[in-house]
Design an enzyme around this catalytic site. Sequence first.
Site, PDB file in Angstrom:
ATOM      1  N   PHE A 147       0.897  -1.003  -0.114  1.00 51.50           N
ATOM      2  CA  PHE A 147       0.113   0.093  -0.005  1.00 51.50           C
ATOM      3  C   PHE A 147       0.889   1.308  -0.002  1.00 51.50           C
ATOM      4  CE2 PHE A 147      -2.716   3.512   1.799  1.00 51.50           C
ATOM      5  CZ  PHE A 147      -3.909   3.198   1.012  1.00 51.50           C
ATOM      6  N   ASP A 232       9.137   2.742   1.368  1.00 48.43           N
ATOM      7  CA  ASP A 232       8.078   3.453   1.888  1.00 48.43           C
ATOM      8  C   ASP A 232       8.127   3.150   3.512  1.00 48.43           C
ATOM      9  OD1 ASP A 232       5.530   3.930   2.839  1.00 48.43           O
ATOM     10  OD2 ASP A 232       4.538   3.203   1.118  1.00 48.43           O
ATOM     11  N   LYS A 261       2.391  10.013   8.324  1.00 48.10           N
ATOM     12  CA  LYS A 261       1.787   9.467   9.557  1.00 48.10           C
ATOM     13  C   LYS A 261       2.360  10.167  10.790  1.00 48.10           C
ATOM     14  CE  LYS A 261      -0.359   5.372   7.690  1.00 48.10           C
ATOM     15  NZ  LYS A 261      -1.625   5.727   8.034  1.00 48.10           N
TER      16      LYS A 261
END
Length: 414
Positions: A147, A232, A261
């Site tokens: 993702f 990532d 995040k």
Amino acid sequence: MNAKLDSTVTTRPVTRQTYDEVLVPTYAPAAMVPVRAAGLDLWDQEGKRYLDFTSGIAVAALGHCNPVVVEALTRQANTVWHLGNGYTNEPVLRLGLAITEATFADRAFFCNSGAEANEAALKLARKHAHTKFGPHKSRIVSCLNSFHGRTLFTVSVGGQPKYTEGFEPLPPSLDHIPYNDIEAARAAIGDDVCAVIVEPVQGEGGVMPGNPEYLQELRALCDKTGALLIFDEVQCGMGRTGSLFAYMGYGVTPDVLTSAKALGNGYPVAAMLTTEELAQSLSVGTHGTTYGGNPLAATVALTVLETINQPAFLARVKEASLYLIDKLEELTRDYPQVFTTVRGAGLLLGIVVSDEFKGRSKDIQRAVEAEGLMVLIAGPDVVRLAPALIVTDAQIDEAVALMRKGLDKLLAAK
């Protein structure tokens, strides 16, 4: 003139039903509506308290309303909010210095979300390859069940067809390989590949840690073919694995790293980190963002970075991880009809459900939420826990006790 607008619109009561009436239905939020939070505690509209082991999907790493972060944001809000990218600002310069000195990187690009950071990383890889090797070197390799964001480009790079259905035609020259499969990587990464993008720990894909040998082989293959290795670390970075970034624990250095995040503890901010040489591929006018690196975001991110990047803080994350893993493994032994194994890294952990509960991670999530514990899922077969990095042993004990209560009621109902 909007005839529907009246003076009471901002004071009317709102409920969970309001979501279904006025917001685009891209989510299916819980029945309760949180209204207040502090640390790992959260209260809904009815005044019910919850213990939050989601931290906003691995975002509020320092807990809700952390006073140090609140003070920094308030101070900057009374100084300067926004300038636009025709000007730089002192907070972003300080953040840039701090984050490059703390990592392998020489240069940073700041934006607003993990998707934007990954978009920038992938554009950098394409631009670098086009300039250095020619347009033939454009293929991107990523992993199944990965993702990387929700833009059309990043959602296509992510290896989950459920997120791309109905959005075709998708961008070309994208290939997906099984995660942790070295032979598949060797077969896929050829001279026409400009980038390999991988999560050192897959989050949405089931909380799956990368094998050290696999990540080392990706590094070697990228070196051999001239492809860029992109890590990532949007979810697994910023202390979540017990290192500032996960690559540090693996001893594998990427060419490009993305962070978001927890970088802002809930304030929208993200970063793409890279080397001096590669950064030159994105010259003036080739990429940009209106809000990226604004003084508010940069001030918050610097405060978070300075708080997390301390030996004692990171040591405590590792300590809390070991304690939580021990308690969760005990839980799997006591509930073998529900769970099989615990996996993950640091304070990003997943509990894999048994065959009997296959496809029912959402049911488990709802059952424990009813008891006052907020957890996540990572697909239909994994319950995911990502508490704030400041979690205490007492809070871990409480969380596991609440899980037991929820599981007992779920099993009794079954």
